[in-house]
Design an enzyme around this catalytic site. Structure first.
Site, PDB file in Angstrom:
ATOM      1  CD  GLU A  90     -35.283  46.023  30.458  1.00 21.73           C
ATOM      2  OE1 GLU A  90     -34.221  45.698  31.049  1.00 21.73           O
ATOM      3  OE2 GLU A  90     -35.550  45.717  29.279  1.00 21.73           O
ATOM      4  CD  GLU A 145     -31.566  46.955  27.192  1.00 18.48           C
ATOM      5  OE1 GLU A 145     -30.897  46.069  26.622  1.00 18.48           O
ATOM      6  OE2 GLU A 145     -31.784  46.964  28.412  1.00 18.48           O
TER       7      GLU A 145
END
Length: 618
Positions: free
Chosen positions: A238, A165
């Site tokens: 995700e 991320e």
């Protein structure tokens, strides 16, 4: 051929990861090996495969594998990564290995080992030579440990992830953030592995990696992804079917129908891979959770914390996964189709994979409130609100057949209980309401003396959550004043995460902050101390037990993360920050093997006995 099992190849194309020459649909679920016991791994994977998954996703946890610099552990208990990978191979499941080594994951310190912050001149997650040196060294170790599980050896690993991320923080570091992101891509390629590398939530292009997406819904990101990366597969690393839980919060739940809708729409619009974070959340054992994160990491996943199927969620998505895999050749064997408008409303659209007479199609109603009547290839259908209907037509069919609707649970699934097992009721007889607490000094534990409170983690090195702060001060005259302007309080400014206060050994109270933010704690000075204030030069002992609830797992400048008593301390309005302070780490009880004692030897709770026998906080 068994894949995994026999040697095979992995590549990439716009229509998915290419495994042994075929682009594949990947139905993936996250199962973190440190969050469940090794004895559970085989059962979890069998249930995941039965639930329609073909791939397992896991992070690699640096602070578990290298707790002290150069001291590696990849083979004991929950750190046994090779056993986890071998279990996946034996169950015919692929693995996406998210090396990081920053992982976030609501895990203590985001996976970073505590020793890393002591490296001279280090700045985490940016173009910092000390950080990049240690990061590359750990990744090299992981690559070495996992090489037997690569495709050329018939292993289950089909992709690796570097960083995590980073797009959320890259701009925070300016030019150094851009340099670091590029360095990540270059470093990944230097290992010359037989599998592709990914970077999730990577908004800015990095050569040599596949940028992937995270979120509750991600189909809206596909058009931009294909414009920016026409040669790469669209991967959803995700998909959040639930959420983590902090202490004091209600357990989060996401509607089953909404999860199915988001996944089906993703594949309808051209996605090729989905990964549920989490499929099985598990447990934050010991001191592994991030700030204020609960011990349970259940995440409202498809397999609960204890390894039981979360019905009916597990069953409804199982049906969707099986249909996606059954019709894989239509999804990955065709280009992404243009949408076909189905009604006057813009909310109704079809995506058809295949030919006019032989296809697999997704019929979408994105109106969250209203059903829409449609006619599609001779099929009259009313699409429920916020739903995707899967249909199939073969050359022998006169019109398409309805296979599944995301908003409609079958009668069997509706009747399914949340757990296919029953639990014993936990006794509610144990209570702490009547326990009296007293501070204890620990024999043999060194104390640190300073002119003001010392930052907690610099003392404890995160080997314990606890640090005692003690000082003796002359009670300010303001404490005995009748003037209402003088507050009879002890105030701890910029403190975290929890403070328990005693005056002359008398328990005053406990307060805590929220999430990972510092707080100001205010405690009323006890009447017994105020009575002493009428005497001149009365000295009072103040003991403050400071407690951390996990190290930061997702913020900038984690190398300088600090806790304890950081700001001014006032007593009845007077600043007592400067003086003589003693700091002592830990609690005596942490070293007592209470968890190893025979439970039959435990005493039954008796309120009368507890009242008669004060308990001591150790």
């Amino acid at each position: 051929r068994a894949v995994p099992g026999d040697p095979y190849t992995v590549g990439q194309s716009p229509r998915g990861l290419v495994i042994d020459g075929q682009p594949r649909v990947l139905t993936t679920g996250a199962i973190h090996y440190p969050r469940s016991a090794p004895a559970m791994w085989d059962s979890l994977m069998k249930k995941a495969k039965l639930g329609g998954l073909n791939t397992i996703d896991t992070y690699v946890f640096w602070n578990m594998h290298e707790p002290s610099k150069g001291d590696y552990d990849f083979y004991t208990d929950r750190a046994n990564l090779p056993l986890f990978l071998q279990t996946a191979r034996e169950n015919g499941l692929f693995v996406v290995l998210r090396v990081g080594p920053y992982v976030c994951a609501e895990w203590n310190y985001g996976g970073f080992p505590q020793w890393l912050r002591h490296e001279p001149d280090i700045v985490f997650r940016t173009y910092s030579a000390p950080f990049m040196r240690e990061m590359r060294r750990f990744i090299a170790k992981v690559v070495d440990v996992t090489k037997p599980y690569m495709p050329e050896h018939g292993g289950p690993i089909i992709a690796m992830q570097i960083e995590n991320e980073y797009g959320d923080h890259q701009r925070d570091f300016g030019h150094n953030g851009d340099l670091f992101a590029d360095w990540c891509g270059q470093t990944a390629q230097q290992f010359n592995l037989s599998v592709p590398w990914i970077m999730c939530q990577q908004y800015y292009r990095v050569d040599g990696v596949i940028p992937t997406v995270n979120g509750f819904y991600c189909d809206q990101k596909l058009d931009k992804f294909r414009r920016d990366n026409p040669e790469l597969p669209a991967m959803w690393t995700e998909m959040w079917p639930g959420w983590f839980q902090r202490w004091g919060e209600a357990a989060p739940h996401r509607p089953i129908e909404d999860i199915a809708y988001a996944v089906a729409k993703w594949f309808a619009r051209g996605g090729t891979s989905v990964s549920y974070y989490m499929y099985h959340g598990g447990t934050n054992f010991g001191r592994t959770s991030g700030p204020f994160i609960m011990t349970s990491y259940d995440y409202d996943g498809f397999i609960d914390e204890y390894g039981l199927e979360n019905w009916p969620k597990y069953l409804h998505l199982q049906a969707l996964h099986r249909l996606l895999l059954e019709h894989e050749q239509f999804i990955t064997g065709n280009d992404v189709p243009k949408s076909i408008k189905l009604a006057d409303s813009d909310a109704a659209a079809a995506y058809v994979y295949g030919t006019d007479s032989d296809y697999f199609a997704f019929l979408i109603n994105s109106d969250s409130s209203n059903s829409i009547k449609i006619k599609f290839d001779g099929l009259k259908q009313q699409l429920p609100p916020w739903s995707v209907t899967l249909v199939r037509r073969s050359k022998q069919d006169k019109q398409p057949n309805v296979l599944y609707n995301t908003a409609q649970l079958s009668k069997l699934i509706k009747r399914a209980q949340r757990h296919p097992a029953r639990f014993e009721t936990i006794s509610s007889g144990l209570s702490t309401d009547n326990i009296r607490w007293q501070p204890l000094s620990q024999a043999g534990v060194p104390t640190i003396t300073a002119k003001r409170p010392v930052e907690q983690i610099s003392v404890t090195d995160d080997k314990t959550d606890y640090l005692w702060y003690r000082t003796n001060v002359s009670l300010p005259a303001e404490c005995g004043s009748l003037d209402a302007a003088h507050a009879k309080t002890l105030v701890l400014h910029d403190a975290g995460d929890v403070a328990t206060v005693y005056f002359n050994g008398e328990f005053v109270g406990m307060q805590h902050g929220q999430q990972d933010r510092l707080a100001t704690f205010t405690f009323a000075v006890p009447p017994s101390t105020l009575r002493l204030g009428k005497e001149n030069n009365t000295e009072v002992e103040i003991s403050i037990l400071s407690q951390t609830l996990g190290m930061a797992h997702n913020q900038r400048n984690m190398e300088s993360y600090s806790r304890g008593l950081l700001g001014a301390i006032t007593l009845c309005g007077r600043d007592i920050t400067k003086g003589k302070w003693e700091m002592q780490p830990g609690l005596e009880g942490e070293h007592l093997p209470a968890h190893l004692q025979d439970t039959h030897a435990w005493e039954r709770y008796d309120p009368e006995q507890q009242l008669a026998r004060p308990q001591q906080m150790r």
